[in-house]
Every structure is written in C-alpha cells, then in structure tokens.
Write an enzyme that holds these catalytic residues in place. Structure first.
Site, short mmCIF file in Angstrom:
data_model
loop_
_atom_site.label_atom_id
_atom_site.label_comp_id
_atom_site.label_asym_id
_atom_site.label_seq_id
_atom_site.Cartn_x
_atom_site.Cartn_y
_atom_site.Cartn_z
CG HIS A 1 3.76 -5.31 11.66
ND1 HIS A 1 4.11 -4.24 11.36
CD2 HIS A 1 2.49 -5.50 11.28
CE1 HIS A 1 3.25 -3.47 10.66
NE2 HIS A 1 2.14 -4.16 10.32
CG ASP B 1 -0.91 -4.47 12.97
OD1 ASP B 1 -0.37 -5.20 13.74
OD2 ASP B 1 -0.44 -3.52 12.60
CD GLU B 2 -0.52 -2.37 8.50
OE1 GLU B 2 -0.74 -1.40 7.35
OE2 GLU B 2 0.49 -2.41 9.19
CB VAL B 3 -1.32 -10.99 8.99
CG1 VAL B 3 -0.49 -12.34 8.73
CG2 VAL B 3 -1.31 -10.69 10.35
CD GLU C 1 -5.54 -5.88 10.98
OE1 GLU C 1 -5.66 -5.42 11.94
OE2 GLU C 1 -4.81 -5.00 10.06
#
Lengths: 731, 731
Positions: free
Chosen positions: A304, A367-369, A419
């Site tokens: 992000h 998050d969401e890497v 995460e």
C-alpha cells in the site's frame, strides 16, 4: 414518507419501555433491587416517563448506555438562565476542563435558546464569574475531579458518576476524561418538563465506566483526502458517543497525506497537493486531546506504499519510476525490505512523525503485501537466501521486526494489521484484526494485545445491527480471562474509496454510534430495537457538531434533479440502500476522479424509512389474526399508507427520470417499487381478511424476485419485507 | 408548503420569457437587431426554450446576466464521457488556469454523474492526458487566453467570450481572470436535452465584461469568528457569481482575529483563542487568488479598537486596563492619536500585515469614532491646542493622514469608511460609503474614488429586491462622467453580530448573488421578477460549494423540536422573516455568548414561500374579474391551498409549542397565521364571487393588524399580502 412513518415512534413506545428494562438488568445493582425499593412498575421505575409525560420520550436516549442508571421520582432539576457551572476549587490550571465546561454551556444554550447569565464556569465557592453576581440558590452543576487524566495512557481512568437532585447536579470523576464523558451523558439526558414549561434533567444517579479501553474510528484520508474540518466535526461526534481513538490512515497507494519536512517529496509528489500540513496535524491532535481522544497515525508499509515511491523510487522493490495510482485495489508496488537505506529513511521519517503524535502507539499497516516484486527481484531473492529467510511472510516479519525496533528507540509501540502476527515479533505490539475474529483469538493466545475491526467495516454499507451484534468477546470466546484482558477494544473503519468530504459523514454516522455502544456498554446491552430507537434520537443530536449526514441527503437529491421538486425522487431513495460489501469497487471503472454524487451516494445504509417499514411488517406479522383484521391498528394503517405512496410514485418520478440522464440507472427500481407495492397491498389485504383464495401469480412472484436485484449499485431495501408479507401463511 | 408552491414556477414561465427579453435589451446588439435577423418571436429567439422543450427551463439561469448573449437554433453541444478540455498550447506554466479547468471538470462530473475519460485538461494539440488517448472527434472545450491576469490590479481585464457550436466550445479571454468567469457562466448554462437523454449546452455566443471593477463581499470575522472553511466556501460562491473582492473585517471591539508575530498580545489577549494563524491567512489569500478574488484586510482604527487595547493598553486614550467586550454596539475606547508610540506601533504592525496581503489596498476602518475619551483626556486636549487641531473630526483626520502615509511607505493605498473623507486626505485613498449615497457623491465630486456599501447591508435582513434596485450610479446621479469613473463598485457587508458559522451562509446567500448582478451586469438589467426566478435556480447550484443556507434550515428546525416531526413548525417558519433593520440588537441583551439557534435564526430574509405567495397574490389581483372567477386558474388554486394549510397549521403546531419552551415566543405568530388565513380565504372568495355583500368585521381588521406585529424578533411575511387581498375593491 418520513412523515408517514414518523408517528410510528409512538407505537414502539411500549416496546421501548421493555427494552429499556435491559438497561437496568445491565446495571450492577440490577432491576430487581430497584423494583423492590420504591418503584412498582416499569413505568413508575422509569420515573421520568410516567404515562402523563409520554411526550418527553427523548429522555431515555442515552447512547452508549451507562453501566448503571437509576432515576427517582423527585421533581426534576430545572434549567434556567441563572444556571451555572462550578469547577473544582482553585483548579483553574486545568484548561481542558474549563474549555469543556464552556462548550457544554454553549451547546446547552444552543439547544434551549437560553441566554445564560453566567457564560463562563466559576471556580469553587469563592470566585465569581466576571460579568455577573449570581444568586447562590441558582441551579448549579458542580464538577469535582481528582486530576487531569492522561489521554495518551491506555486504560486511563474514564469513569464518572452523576447525581442529579432537584436543586443541584454533582458530576464527579477521578480524571477530567471522566468529566468529559459525564458532560456528554448530561447533554443526551437533557429533557423537557412540559408541566413546568422548562428544560430539565430527571433526578437520579448514573455510575459509568467503559467496557473496553480502546474505542476507535479509523478515517482513511488517503483514498479521498478529508480536509481538516471533516476530521474536526467527526472528532466532536466521536466524543459525543464516548469513542476515544482516532486512527488516521495517512498513507496508501493513492496518496501520501502528511507533510514531511525531512522528505518533502513524499507529500509534494505523493499527494496531488492534498495533504495535511504539520501545523494542521498538531492542531488536530490538540483538538482531539481536548476531547479526550487519542490520535494514532497509520503509515502503511511495506505494501500500500506507491505514494511513497513516487518521490523516493529507491525505496521500492522494482526499478520504478512510480506513478500515483488513480485506481482502487492494491498496487503491486512494495518497499524493498532488504535495503539498509530503507531503514535509515524510516528512522529519520518516524523520528519526525513521532514528534507530531504524542501517543505511544504508531500504526505501521502491514496488510495485503503483494509479493510479486519480491519474487521477481534477483537481489531480494539473493538476500533471502543469504539471510536464511525462507519465504515472503518471513521477509515481511523481518521487515516488521526492524520497524518495531525503530519505533522502540522512539519510545513508541507498533500496531499492525493482523498480517504482522508472527512468533518473532516483540510481545508488546498490538494486532488489529480485520480478516476475522480468529486472528484476534490467535493474538490473545500468543500473548499479544489486539483491537477488533473485523465486523466494524462501516465502508461496506451494512446495517448498524450487524455491527452492533458483533461482540469482541462473546460469552463463548475461546480465551482465558487473562487472554481476554489483551483484547483492548475495537475500531470502526471508514475506508474512503467511495466517500468524499460531502458523503463521508453519512457512511460513518449514525451507525458508528452503535459500535461505540458495543465497545463501551456492558455486554448484555444488546437489544437491537432499542438501539435503533435511541440511535434515531442521538442521530439528530449529533447534527449539532456540523455533521452533514442528515442534511446532505436532500442536497444531493436536489443536485440530481437540478433544483426541481425532489419529493418523488425522495420517496424512492428513502427506500434504497447502497449494495453492501465490495461489489461497488468492481463496477464502472471507478478511479480517484469519479463522481460520488449519484443516487448510490445519496442512498444510505440502514435507510431509515425502509427500517421503519421493516419494523411495521414485523409488528403486523406478529399480531394475532384478530388484530390483523383491525383496520384501525397503526401498523396496518401505516403499511397501507407506505405501499400506496410507493404504488403511485413511479408515475410522478418517471418525468424526472426521463429528463435527467443521471437518474436513468434507477428507472427499473422505480418501476419495481411500484410493482411490489401493488403486490404488497394485495398481501396485506389477504392477511387482514384471512382470505385463503387470494393467491399470487407467477408473474407476481417474478416481480418480487426482480425487485431484489440491484440497479445503479443500489437495491430496494423494502422488497424483502414485502415478499415476507406474501409468504406468510394463513392459519 | 414548498411543494405546494413549487409548481408555481411554471405559471411564471411566460413572465420570465418577457423578463428574459430584457437580457437582449441589455445587450449591445439589442433585441431589435436579433429579432430582425432570424428569430420571429421571443420563444423562437430564445431558441433553447421552444415550447416543446419547456422542461429544460433551468437553462436561462445566468446570474449575473452577461453583457451580450445570443443563441442559435443549431443542435446543442452534447456532453459525454469523452468530453475534454484543451488549454492554450505550450502554456502549462499557468497553474491557475489548469487548476480552474480541473475544478470545472469535477463540478461537471459531480452534477452529471459522468465518468470522464480525461480527468485532466490537455495542452494544445500535441499533448495527450496521461490516462487515455481520446478520440479526436470528442466534444471539446477549447480555452484560449492571452496572459495571466493580475488579480491585484484594479481594472484588470476580466472580459471573456464564449462560442458554443454543436461540435465544440471556444472560450476566449485576454486574461485567465476572464476564463475563470467564463467557466462559471458555462456551469450555469449547463442544460439537459431531454430528446437526446443528455446533458448539453445550447449553441450560441456570449460576450461579457463587468460594469464595475470592484465587486465585493465584506465578512466580519470579529463579532463572531468565522473558521477557515466558512471563508473558503464563501469564496467559492463569490467566484460563482463573479464577485472579485473579499473584504475581511479582522478587528473590532469584540475580537482581534489575526495572529501578529510582532505584537502577539494582540491575538493572544484580544481573541479568546479564536483567530487566524498567519499560515491560514496566506492559505486563504492564495485560495482566493486562485479564483480571481482579491483579499482586502480591514484593521479598524482608531475606534472599534478595544481588542487591540486589551494587550496594549498604552495605545489607548484612557488609562485602561481594558477588557474584551461581550456586548454589541460601539465601545467608548479609542486609540490616542497624539502618541508617537501609536504610529511606531502601527508602522511595525502594518509592515508585518502587508507582507501577508499582496493587494495594494488596505482598509483602516475609521467609522463611528466615539470622542468622549478624547474630550476627557487632558493630554489629548493639550496636544490639540498645541497643534492647532480644532475638533475631534480634525484629530481623526490628523490620525488618518499619518496612517495613510505609513501605508504609502509600504506601497499600499488606504481605504476607509466614509467618516475619513476630509479635504486634507491624499487623493489616492478610497472612500467606502456606508451612511448614504451622499458620501459617495461627495467623494466623487472631491476627486476621491469610492465603493458603495450603503444599500448593501445584508445583515439587516432586507429583501434581495431592495439591494438589487440599489444602483451605485442611477441615471440621474449627480456626477460628471469623469466623476462617475471614480465609483469603483460596491460591497455587500456581512456584519456578524447575529450570525454564527452555522447561520452566516443564510444571511449572505442567495441575496448576495443579486448584488453581484447589480455590480456586474448592464444597468438596465433590473427586472425583479426575473431576478428572483433566476436566483432560485442559481441558489441550488451554489450548494455545490458546501454552503449551508438551504440545508441548515431544516437542521435548525429539527434542533428546535429535538428531533421530532418538523412539518408543522416548517409551515410556520416558511413564512416568517427576521425583523429587518437594527431592532434585534436592541432586544434581549444579546452578547457574544448568546445562542443564535432560535426561530429567528432559522427564519430567512426573503422567505421563499412567502415570496411565492406574494407573487401569487399579485398575479391574482392583476387578473380580470372573469379570470378571478375561474377556480381552475393556478393562482387561485394555489392561494387557497396555501391559506388552507396555514388555517389548519396551528392545531398541529400547538403541541410542539407547548412542549418546547424555545418555541413559546412564536406561539402568537402561529395563532395569527391561522387567523389571517381564515380571513384570507374569505377575501379570495369575495374576489372570486364578486360578492359585494361580503365584508370584514372590526375584529377581522384587528386580527390583520395584530398579525403584522413581530414576536420572537420575527414577523409573518404573508400578513401584508393577505391584508392586500382584503383591501382590493370589487369593481
């Protein structure tokens, strides 16, 4: 439609008495104790709401419901122009208390129109306010508090107690944070005494404290930038419902929203000009602290992170150059955790940032890497080999560990999305659970503190009820008592892909007040009907902070029809809700530039008229055949009024739809509403008359199904309830 | 009520055609020329409004009306997602133009819901915007301008011209200031083509330029502080109606609202914490400049100066100490013009301030200087004797002269209220006339430039019509052509004793749009009916800047009845107006702390429903006996609808009035409205039936008179018109 349904409130009055009973069950002393003392019925018990005073039904609108409440039957405390506030004697050093008391006076004056003679609180008994000498018998609110609370200290004492007698109110607390909460409770409790033609407070006592110490709202200022005044008014509203953490999501792929003097290309190249200056940050942090609210910044890393890389491509895993993304979804671009330069960059950057945010916690995202760039980079792969890092998850843990130790050097504690949970992480970090309750449980079992956000995603346009019933620690939670202590609370998350400064309030409020109650009030305060009853009242009170979620609704409708008559459009949109969940982002090719001014943006989750219609249908279906046959009963009458209005609405709205291209996407919904309203009228008639010969044709069934389909990213929130009417069996 | 009267608009359609004719009379080419060329009737002439397209009556809502407009009958320019803007080739240095074009795209997208493929303007023919390759045949708005205009230069070229063809729009101007105006004109002209289901612009051409170079709005941020977002949204609205000067009244007895680093006690002790930081000032000045608006600060001296003296009592004429005044009215405290220290203070202070405000003009106030302290001071009296200063007026002139020369050293020009007019003053100063047109005439005759504010005092709650008909230079003005050139324009003045950030928009807008037209459009554009017709349309368009004057109305009503049903209250307040003039300040002991949340604050000057009722009554009374007898005619039908609603309203409202103490002050008005509505119905029946035997009793006459009395500082705006109905003679 609002007008047609508003009178409903009375028909719920009895239900709400019962529901209010829970308030007492919830208290430590318990309903039985109070019942056995002096009151002999629930009506009597409530005191403030005996039959003869039913007009003043706004009194029981406390939200969140306090830990313990009891009222007496004494004459109420009457508010008049000689009302004044007395602050702790010789404690004029606590400016926060003084400012809060002044704001309280202004809000009280604003609601009542009273010109108070004393516009500033007085100190103790020996001092007088500057402009007048008050009558010593004047109605007084006495405030006593032990010390200034430290709002940056987790689990600081926020409790307070209020004793309201006929002649004076005493508000006491260990810290001024408790006083701030008590003042908000008093403002919610302000009543009208119709017999004395006066604003008043009911006599009684309140003892209150929060269930969880961490009660937050995340505002994403990256996807759509939110100017200072938006943040400000939302802080005011947070304080009104006793939330105490603003989680400020400041960076993401679409924008870097905070000025960095150390690395100016971050905001200069990463924000398209929309960012907070450092003095604005300082202003907001102080503004929040003044209201007992902590501000936690989030710098989302290592994914992000496109907006960082536009100015500093050398930090990235790919060669670059990078561009700000106008699209939603997660970018592929991630930081390169194998570069030492990244950590020295972060050291300098975080040192700069932590001077702006006094709170000990700093949120680093995580998050969401996406790992494609890591996989594709030969140097990263080599580094992993050299350092025995087996996979991407381990690489992220390595990164997180180094970030946590940078923060530790600054005296700060790291928070991250779930995460980041990894056995190697230091035990003092905090896990924010967004993907499910499981990660919260795991964190607790592994000895980590956590905050729950799963179930509080207000951007998904779910009902307040959904969030309200999402308890961080349900009775059957699989955690020991000690592990439960590690669950600090929760946060509503206002992700901003689909909100602008114009619409954000309508996605945050009023539903977030229900989440605030979940996090503050005792666990067994969980009656949805009563929550909605109180939410309607608290909702209009929140408007005094300048929130736009009620007033922007008709403004947006006016724009849709360019200033012409909105009544027919309003009848339709009153019963439309945005499609819940993530579907919206997958349609129409939304970018950061897309207009958020269409019907879906005006429509609101928990559409109030649709919600009332649902209650009506429930009430009607739960009533006996005899009651159903009674055409004078209010549920029947009002259901028929609503359905008749909807049946006739398309005829009126079709002209506007033809005229304004922006409305064409809801044409089918307008037709569907008329169709199902006709079927609904038939269903009500069938149930009223108990006429088993009335049947529904296949065409009608198809209409009912069709009406549940979304158009223009909105759906008819009443179609389900009308279908229920048709499915009910006749005994 | 709104709904009942809204359909009126159609009945005024013909009237507005005639009124629009004036637009052509006003143009340089003139109506006759156009009539003689291709169009054969007014309807044909208007082109965009042939009978079959009457639905799109929002098209002719330009305000201010341009100098010259003509439309053709060609197919309109259709707006679609492939619409794009082309800026002057190779001129990407002019950021102001680029930003304006982007804002234009966002507003267009917001109104239409269109997802434009090109979200940034392109430059010339050779460049493409970054995210897509457009079709060369896409609809294009081409912008051409000679140079960046200097917004700080008085009489800078603001003219522009627009040519709209079916396939492209060309907007041309000498400076980008003209382009800014042209973009606003286009936004007002955006139409709907119902046959093509598309947003569109009518084909034709517009040539436009302002009548006066100085078109201002004064905002008083001293009496009530107005936060940055209030100023910002008002600047946006000013730009939308082509105003170009924000006169920022920053200091007065009640508050010193700008940070001074040289003399920090000014804002620290003089503002109760409510002041603009210097970076906020800089931000607003830049924000305004971006919209072609000059910012003129006012530092009011030597009177209206208590807030300066709190921190620096040594500047005053009395020994002090001084306290900030919570009361309205003019303080006795004035500066001591005989002290040299005052001038060195002002030298340093004005040097600091002039660096913040790039405009060459600085306003130094000079109004309402009380002379008691001068008379009572022995040292001042001695100084006057020693320096041959014969009276207080001369002493003020001496002071003004010294201030003007301090400003001159800073390269600035002094403006002052008309009291500063004195033969000894330098000829370059500007006189702002507030006490009457006379001072403007005198200034002109003595060779001074002037700005007119007399007649534009929007704080007095007069009608838009009053201000609209107040021409700075009426045809019979007693000034030579050269002297007339010295009249630079005018300024609406928003003094803030009785407005808060919540209500200020409703006092500024929409009436200020009418003043803006007076100052921009040709003198003979003066039809009040047509002004009001267009004002209603421009009014809703202005909401897109976040102005609260429409949406806060119902919010304030909700607060008055604590969230309960507002419909009956709205019916009453819809026809109430605040008492005009200065009466309000003389009642109830208003201070800076008083609530501005009562009925009078929700009520609006030019109450829209009352205004429509007035038009209806006019129409009905002007109609022939035969027409009056026709009960199907819309004026009759709607008058009866309104009166019936009002007749029955008190019954509904009385419950709320009994319940909420804040409403008690309007109880009599609610009763009066019902009373006169009954009489009004009788009067209409009398006129319809031509029944000479229907008479009005003395009791009825008394009711009519009583209903014109104010209560709660508001009055029934329809009482006068109902009385007119009773006075009409039957032929």
């Amino acid at each position: 439609m609002i007008a047609c349904c508003r009178s409903l409130r009375h028909s719920f009055l009895f239900a709400s008495f019962i529901a209010c009973g829970r308030l007492f069950f919830a208290s430590e002393r318990g309903l039985q104790e109070i019942l056995s003392s002096e009151a002999s019925s629930i009506q009597d018990l409530l005191g403030i709401l005996p039959r003869k005073r039913q007009g003043s039904n706004m009194t029981l609108a406390l939200m969140p419901i306090p830990w313990q409440v009891s009222f007496t039957k004494d004459d109420p405390f009457l508010l008049d122009t000689d009302f004044y506030i007395e602050l702790p004697e010789n404690d004029n050093s606590d400016e926060r208390l003084l400012r809060a008391a002044k704001r309280f006076l202004r809000r009280l004056s604003g609601r009542t129109g009273l010109f108070f003679e004393s516009n500033s609180p007085a100190y103790g008994k020996n001092e007088t306010p500057s402009f007048f000498q008050w009558n010593k018998k004047s109605p007084v609110l006495k405030i006593r508090c032990g010390r200034r609370g430290d709002e940056t200290k987790l689990k600081e004492d926020e409790s307070y107690s209020i004793e309201i007698a006929t002649a004076q109110i005493m508000l006491e607390a260990e810290t001024d944070l408790g006083i701030l909460h008590g003042l908000e409770t008093l403002l919610q409790l302000l009543s009208v005494d119709p017999f004395r033609q006066s604003y008043s407070w009911p006599t009684g006592s309140i003892h209150d404290k929060p269930r969880f110490p961490w009660r937050g709202l995340l505002i994403d200022a990256s996807r759509h930038f939110m100017p200072v005044d938006v943040i400000q008014r939302n802080i005011d509203a947070m304080a009104a419902v006793k939330l105490n953490v603003l989680h400020w999501h400041l960076t993401d792929d679409q924008g870097f929203r905070i000025e960095s003097k150390e690395f100016p290309k971050l905001h200069e190249l990463g924000s398209a000009g929309h960012y907070y200056k450092q003095n604005e940050i300082t202003y907001i942090v102080a503004y929040a602290a003044d209201r007992g609210i902590r501000v936690i910044p989030e710098f989302d890393l290592p994914g992000h992170a496109t907006s960082w890389l536009v100015g500093y491509p050398e930090l990235g895993s790919a060669p670059g150059p990078y561009e700000l993304s106008p699209y939603w979804g997660i970018s592929e671009h991630v930081m390169d955790p194998t570069k030492d330069a990244l950590y020295s960059f972060l050291e300098t950057f975080l040192h700069e940032m932590t001077t702006l945010f006094p709170d000990p916690f700093v949120h680093m995202g995580g998050d969401e890497v996406k790992i494609n760039e890591w996989n594709e980079s030969a140097t990263i792969q080599q580094y992993m080999l050299d350092h025995n890092i087996s996979n991407a998850h381990e690489l992220q843990a390595y990164f997180n560990n180094r970030v946590a130790s940078i923060l530790e050097k600054e005296g700060k504690i790291m928070i991250g999305w779930d995460e980041i949970l990894h056995p190697n992480m230091p035990k003092n970090i905090v896990i924010q659970s967004w993907r499910g309750h499981d990660s919260m449980i795991q964190a607790g079992q592994q000895g980590y503190r956590s905050i729950l956000s799963n179930g509080y995603y207000i951007d998904l346009c779910l009902s307040a009820e959904t969030h309200y019933q999402n308890d961080p620690l349900p009775l059957d939670v699989n955690l020991t008592r000690e592990e439960q202590e590690l669950v600090l609370g929760g946060e509503a998350t206002m992700w901003s892909e689909f909100v602008s400064p114009e619409t954000i309030d309508s996605r945050i409020w009023p539903r977030t007040a229900a989440i605030a109650e979940r996090l503050w009030s005792p666990q067994n305060v969980s009656d949805t009907h009563d929550m909605y009853r109180r939410l309607d009242i608290v909702s209009y009170q929140l408007e005094e902070h300048g929130l736009t979620y009620i007033k922007n609704y008709e403004m947006m409708l006016r724009r849709l029809v360019q200033g012409s008559d909105i009544s027919a459009l309003k009848n339709l949109v009153d019963v439309l809700e945005p499609v819940p969940g993530y579907e919206r982002g997958q349609q129409l090719g939304y970018t950061t530039f897309s207009p958020l001014t269409r019907v879906v943006d005006a429509a609101r989750p928990d559409a109030p008229v649709a919600r009332r219609f649902r209650f009506l249908v429930e009430e009607f279906l739960q009533s006996s055949p005899t009651d159903r046959a009674d055409t004078n009963r209010s549920a029947y009458v009002e259901i028929v009024e609503c359905l008749s209005l909807w049946r006739d609405n398309h005829g009126k709205l079709s002209t506007s739809i033809e005229r304004f291209p922006i409305l064409q996407e809801v044409q089918q919904l307008s037709v569907d509403l008329a169709d199902v309203a006709v079927i609904g009228l038939k269903a009500v008639e069938r149930l009223r008359s108990m006429n088993k010969r009335i049947h529904f044709s296949n065409a009608e069934r198809r209409s009912l199904n069709r009406a549940r389909k979304a158009h223009g990213q909105t759906f008819l929130a009443v179609a389900y309830d009308i279908r229920l009417l048709t499915l009910e069996k006749i005994p």
